[in-house]
Design a protein around this motif. Structure first.
Motif, PDB file in Angstrom:
ATOM      1  N   ARG A  76      14.978  -2.250   7.004  1.00  0.00           N
ATOM      2  CA  ARG A  76      14.603  -1.319   8.080  1.00  0.00           C
ATOM      3  C   ARG A  76      15.409  -1.667   9.321  1.00  0.00           C
ATOM      4  N   TRP A 101       9.770 -10.869   2.704  1.00  0.00           N
ATOM      5  CA  TRP A 101       9.254  -9.501   2.515  1.00  0.00           C
ATOM      6  C   TRP A 101       8.738  -9.340   1.082  1.00  0.00           C
ATOM      7  N   LYS A 105       5.050  -8.274   0.116  1.00  0.00           N
ATOM      8  CA  LYS A 105       4.858  -6.972  -0.542  1.00  0.00           C
ATOM      9  C   LYS A 105       4.112  -7.170  -1.862  1.00  0.00           C
ATOM     10  N   VAL A 277      -1.431  -3.620   7.884  1.00  0.00           N
ATOM     11  CA  VAL A 277      -2.331  -2.796   7.082  1.00  0.00           C
ATOM     12  C   VAL A 277      -3.085  -1.822   7.986  1.00  0.00           C
ATOM     13  N   ARG A 351      15.408   3.542   6.973  1.00  0.00           N
ATOM     14  CA  ARG A 351      16.005   2.428   6.232  1.00  0.00           C
ATOM     15  C   ARG A 351      17.400   2.176   6.801  1.00  0.00           C
ATOM     16  N   PRO A 415       5.412  12.019   0.238  1.00  0.00           N
ATOM     17  CA  PRO A 415       4.763  11.632   1.499  1.00  0.00           C
ATOM     18  C   PRO A 415       4.682  10.116   1.682  1.00  0.00           C
ATOM     19  N   PHE A 416       4.709   9.358   0.570  1.00  0.00           N
ATOM     20  CA  PHE A 416       4.581   7.897   0.656  1.00  0.00           C
ATOM     21  C   PHE A 416       5.925   7.201   0.455  1.00  0.00           C
ATOM     22  N   GLY A 417       7.023   7.949   0.546  1.00  0.00           N
ATOM     23  CA  GLY A 417       8.328   7.352   0.284  1.00  0.00           C
ATOM     24  C   GLY A 417       8.457   7.041  -1.203  1.00  0.00           C
ATOM     25  N   ALA A 418       9.356   6.127  -1.545  1.00  0.00           N
ATOM     26  CA  ALA A 418       9.574   5.799  -2.957  1.00  0.00           C
ATOM     27  C   ALA A 418      10.336   4.485  -3.063  1.00  0.00           C
ATOM     28  N   ARG A 421      10.687   0.040  -1.154  1.00  0.00           N
ATOM     29  CA  ARG A 421      10.037   0.072   0.161  1.00  0.00           C
ATOM     30  C   ARG A 421       8.950   1.131   0.227  1.00  0.00           C
ATOM     31  N   CYS A 423       5.312   3.103  -0.092  1.00  0.00           N
ATOM     32  CA  CYS A 423       4.029   2.703   0.497  1.00  0.00           C
ATOM     33  C   CYS A 423       3.130   2.003  -0.521  1.00  0.00           C
TER      34      CYS A 423
HETATM   35  C1  HEM Z   1      -1.942   9.130   3.671  1.00  0.00           C
HETATM   36  C2  HEM Z   1      -1.733   7.874   3.946  1.00  0.00           C
HETATM   37  C3  HEM Z   1      -0.396   7.204   4.027  1.00  0.00           C
HETATM   38  C4  HEM Z   1       0.866   7.735   4.124  1.00  0.00           C
HETATM   39  C5  HEM Z   1       1.253   9.205   4.158  1.00  0.00           C
HETATM   40  C6  HEM Z   1       1.805   6.633   4.178  1.00  0.00           C
HETATM   41  C7  HEM Z   1       3.179   6.773   4.268  1.00  0.00           C
HETATM   42  C8  HEM Z   1       4.075   5.730   4.194  1.00  0.00           C
HETATM   43  C9  HEM Z   1       5.517   5.881   4.173  1.00  0.00           C
HETATM   44  C10 HEM Z   1       6.257   7.194   4.235  1.00  0.00           C
HETATM   45  C11 HEM Z   1       6.069   4.643   4.107  1.00  0.00           C
HETATM   46  C12 HEM Z   1       7.568   4.307   4.050  1.00  0.00           C
HETATM   47  C13 HEM Z   1       8.001   4.354   2.610  1.00  0.00           C
HETATM   48  C14 HEM Z   1       9.482   4.205   2.357  1.00  0.00           C
HETATM   49  O1  HEM Z   1      10.243   3.669   3.192  1.00  0.00           O
HETATM   50  O2  HEM Z   1       9.906   4.622   1.252  1.00  0.00           O
HETATM   51  C15 HEM Z   1       4.974   3.698   4.098  1.00  0.00           C
HETATM   52  C16 HEM Z   1       5.121   2.343   4.040  1.00  0.00           C
HETATM   53  C17 HEM Z   1       4.071   1.460   4.167  1.00  0.00           C
HETATM   54  N1  HEM Z   1       2.716   1.771   4.171  1.00  0.00           N
HETATM   55 FE1  HEM Z   1       1.914   3.592   4.023  1.00  0.00          FE
HETATM   56  N2  HEM Z   1       1.104   5.465   4.114  1.00  0.00           N
HETATM   57  C18 HEM Z   1      -0.243   5.763   4.010  1.00  0.00           C
HETATM   58  C19 HEM Z   1      -1.276   4.875   3.881  1.00  0.00           C
HETATM   59  C20 HEM Z   1      -1.139   3.520   3.924  1.00  0.00           C
HETATM   60  C21 HEM Z   1      -2.232   2.591   3.799  1.00  0.00           C
HETATM   61  C22 HEM Z   1      -3.685   2.988   3.549  1.00  0.00           C
HETATM   62  C23 HEM Z   1      -1.708   1.345   3.949  1.00  0.00           C
HETATM   63  C24 HEM Z   1      -2.402   0.013   3.915  1.00  0.00           C
HETATM   64  C25 HEM Z   1      -3.688  -0.133   3.789  1.00  0.00           C
HETATM   65  C26 HEM Z   1      -0.271   1.490   4.147  1.00  0.00           C
HETATM   66  C27 HEM Z   1       0.626   0.457   4.339  1.00  0.00           C
HETATM   67  C28 HEM Z   1       2.006   0.607   4.308  1.00  0.00           C
HETATM   68  C29 HEM Z   1       2.947  -0.514   4.389  1.00  0.00           C
HETATM   69  C30 HEM Z   1       2.587  -1.986   4.542  1.00  0.00           C
HETATM   70  C31 HEM Z   1       4.231   0.033   4.278  1.00  0.00           C
HETATM   71  C32 HEM Z   1       5.567  -0.705   4.306  1.00  0.00           C
HETATM   72  C33 HEM Z   1       6.127  -0.911   2.910  1.00  0.00           C
HETATM   73  C34 HEM Z   1       7.498  -1.614   2.919  1.00  0.00           C
HETATM   74  O3  HEM Z   1       8.228  -1.529   3.918  1.00  0.00           O
HETATM   75  O4  HEM Z   1       7.823  -2.263   1.918  1.00  0.00           O
HETATM   76  N3  HEM Z   1       0.034   2.822   4.126  1.00  0.00           N
HETATM   77  N4  HEM Z   1       3.770   4.388   4.135  1.00  0.00           N
END
Ligand code: HEM
Length: 477
Positions: A76, A101, A105, A277, A351, A415-418, A421, A423
C-alpha cells in the motif's frame, strides 16, 4: 545511453502543472474517474501531484492487477499521517507487503475472522440487533389502540452506525470501558484517514499541514487513541476473564499470538491490529445497511418480496437462525445488488507496484500507485444489463450472474477487493448485514416520509449517504 524500447504507458488525460490531475477528482472521485475512463479507457495513467497513479476501471484490468500480478501489487502507499495514526503502519491494512504483514493477516484470516469465530460472536449480533429493534419500536406508532401517539421517523443512519460500532467493539474489546472511550474518538480518526494530505503528493508543499494545524490534530488524535488502546490491553492483562464472555475477544487472541510471556508483548502491534479491525469494519458495514434500506424504500415491490421471503422462512419463530439465513436466496440477491450499485469503498484501497510490469499491454513503472474503481465496474454496460437500474433479479434469473459472489473470485463484483490484500472481514460483515436485514424485514413494515429519497453520496474512503436516512416503521405483528 538508455536501452530498450520506448515505454507504452496507459492513456493519460492532460495534467496541470504541480497538481497533475488532482483537480479532476472532485468530491466524488469514483464518479469523475468513471467519466474520465469513458474517454481514456479502462486503464489510465494519472498524476496526483508528482505521484503516478494508474486507475483500473474494468473487470479485466482488475483481474490482471489483483490476480495475475497480485504479488507485484501487494503493498500500500505510505502516507505521513497514516504513520502517526496507525502505529507506523504496523497494522494489516496499511502495512507494506512482508513477513510481519503476512503473520498478522494470517491471524486475522484464521483466528479473528474465520467462519467459526464469526459464528461464536452470534450472541453479540443477537443482542445488538435486539437493541436496534427495541429502539425502532420506541419510534413506532401506538395509534392502533386509538388516540395514541403518531410514529416518529427512525434515524436509521444513526442506529446502523451505533449497531456496527457496538458489534465490532464488543467482539474486539469485550466489555471494556477504555474500548468505549476509544470509539468515541473514532470519528476524528476516520476523518483524518480520509483526508488527502497535499504533502504526500507534492513533497515541497508538506509545510502546509504544519501551518494549517493538520499535523497537530493528527498528533493529538493518535495520542488519545493510544491512551485508550493501552487501557484496553491493561484491562485484559489485569482481568483476563472479564472480557471473555461467551467468546474470546480479539484482544485476547492477539495477546496470545504476540506474547509467550507478559514481558514480551508486542504492544504497539496489538494496538495497531485492534484499531485496524475497528476502523475496517464499522463504517463499511453501516454504509451497506444504510444503502440496502434506502433501495428497499425506493423500491417497495422489492421490499415486499423480501419481506415475504423472510416471513415465510422464519415462520412463527421469534428468532432468525443461521439455517433460515442460508435459505434466503432473494435476500442474498438484494445484498449483491446493493454492493454492485453502491460500492461501500468505491475505489477499494490503493496498492503500489513493486516492480515494472505490463498490464493489458501497457507499461506500469515500479512505485506507481494503483486504484481500482470497483464502483465503475459495477456500472459497466458491457457487464450488466441496464446498470443504472436497481434490480436484484439480475442475480437470480441471469444464468451468468447466478453463481456470482462478492468474495473476490468474480471480478465483476469486488466490494471487498481480491487476492492477497483482499478483505479478511467478509464473513463477519455478511453475517451482520444478513442478520440485521432479516430482522428488519421480519418485524417491521417500512415507508418513507412521503418524499422521494435522495441518493447522493458523501465523500471519503467509504461512500455513505450524504444525508441521514429517515424512515417510518410500523410493527408487522
Ligand atoms: C461491508 C463491509 C466491508 C467492506 C465493503 C470492506 C472492504 C474492504 C476493501 C475494499 C479492502 C481492500 C481490499 C484490497 O486491497 O483488495 C479491505 C481490506 C481490509 N478490510 Fe475490509 N471491508 C469490510 C468489512 C471489514 C470488516 C468487518 C473487517 C474486520 C473486522 C475488515 C478489515 C479489513 C482489513 C484488516 C483489511 C486490510 C487487508 C490487507 O491489507 O491485507 N473489513 N476491506
Amino acid at each position: 545511453k538508455p536501452s530498450g524500447k520506448p515505454k507504452n504507458f496507459p492513456p493519460s488525460p492532460p495534467t496541470l502543472p504541480i497538481i497533475g490531475n488532482f483537480h479532476q477528482l472532485g468530491q466524488l472521485p469514483h464518479r469523475n474517474l468513471h467519466l474520465l475512463a469513458g474517454k481514456y479507457g479502462p486503464l489510465m495513467l494519472l498524476h496526483f501531484g508528482s505521484v503516478p497513479v494508474v486507475v483500473a476501471s474494468s473487470a479485466e484490468a482488475a483481474r490482471e492487477i489483483m490476480k495475475t500480478h497480485d504479488l507485484n501489487f501487494g503493498s500500500r502507499p505510505v502516507y505521513k499521517a497514516y504513520k502517526k495514526l496507525l502505529y507506523d503502519c504496523k497494522n494489516v491494512s496499511a502495512a507494506p507487503y512482508g513477513e510481519s504483514w503476512r503473520k498478522a493477516k494470517g491471524i486475522f484470516v484464521l483466528q479473528l475472522l474465520s467462519n467459526k469465530r464469526v459464528q461464536s460472536y452470534r450472541w453479540i449480533r443477537e443482542e445488538e440487533t435486539a437493541l436496534l429493534v427495541k429502539k425502532i419500536e420506541e419510534c413506532c406508532s401506538s395509534s392502533s389502540s386509538g388516540g395514541g401517539r403518531a410514529a416518529a421517523p427512525v434515524n436509521l443512519t444513526r442506529l446502523f452506525s451505533e449497531l456496527s460500532v457496538a458489534g465490532i467493539c464488543r467482539s474486539a474489546f469485550g466489555e471494556s470501558e477504555n474500548g468505549k472511550k476509544f470509539v468515541e474518538s473514532m470519528t476524528e480518526l476516520m476523518e483524518q484517514l480520509g483526508t488527502i494530505n497535499v504533502g504526500d503528493f507534492i513533497p515541497w508543499l508538506s509545510w502546509i499541514s504544519r501551518v494549517n494545524g493538520f499535523d497537530k490534530r493528527v498528533e493529538r488524535v493518535a495520542k488519545d487513541m493510544d491512551y485508550f488502546l493501552e487501557g484496553v490491553i491493561q484491562e485484559h492483562l489485569e482481568n483476563p476473564e472479564k472480557a471473555g464472555n461467551n467468546s474470546e475477544s480479539f484482544v485476547h487472541i492477539l495477546l496470545r499470538n504476540y506474547s509467550s510471556d507478559a514481558s514480551s508483548i508486542d504492544r504497539e502491534r496489538i494496538k495497531a491490529l485492534v484499531q485496524d479491525v475497528v476502523v475496517g469494519g464499522t463504517d463499511t458495514i453501516s454504509s451497506v445497511l444504510e444503502w440496502v434500506m434506502t433501495e428497499l424504500l425506493r423500491h417497495p415491490n422489492v421490499m415486499e418480496k423480501l419481506q415475504n421471503e423472510v416471513r415465510e422462512i422464519v415462520g412463527g419463530k421469534s428468532i432468525v437462525t443461521d439455517d433460515d439465513l442460508a435459505k434466503m436466496d432473494y435476500m442474498k440477491a438484494v445484498i449483491k445488488e446493493t454492493f454492485r450499485y453502491h460500492m461501500p469503498a468505491p475505489m477499494l484501497l490503493p496498492r503500489v507496484a513493486d516492480k515494472d510490469v505490463k498490464i493489458m499491454g501497457y507499461d506500469i513503472s515500479a512505485g506507481t500507485m494503483v486504484m481500482t474503481n470497483a464502483w465503475a465496474i459495477g456500472r459497466d454496460p458491457d457487464l450488466w444489463d441496464e446498470p443504472e437500474k436497481f434490480d436484484p433479479e439480475r442475480f437470480l434469473n441471469n444464468t451468468k450472474n447466478k453463481s456470482m459472489d462478492f468474495r473476490g473470485l468474480d471480478f465483476e463484483l469486488i466490494p471487498f477487493g481480491a487476492g492477497r490484500r483482499g478483505c479478511p472481514g467478509i464473513s463477519f460483515a455478511a453475517a451482520t448485514i444478513e442478520f440485521v436485514l432479516a430482522n428488519l424485514m421480519l418485524k417491521f413494515n417500512w415507508e418513507t416520509q412521503g418524499k422521494d429519497l435522495d441518493n447522493t453520496e458523501s465523500s471519503g474512503l467509504t461512500a455513505h449517504r450524504a444525508t441521514p436516512l429517515f424512515a417510518v416503521a410500523t410493527r408487522s405483528i
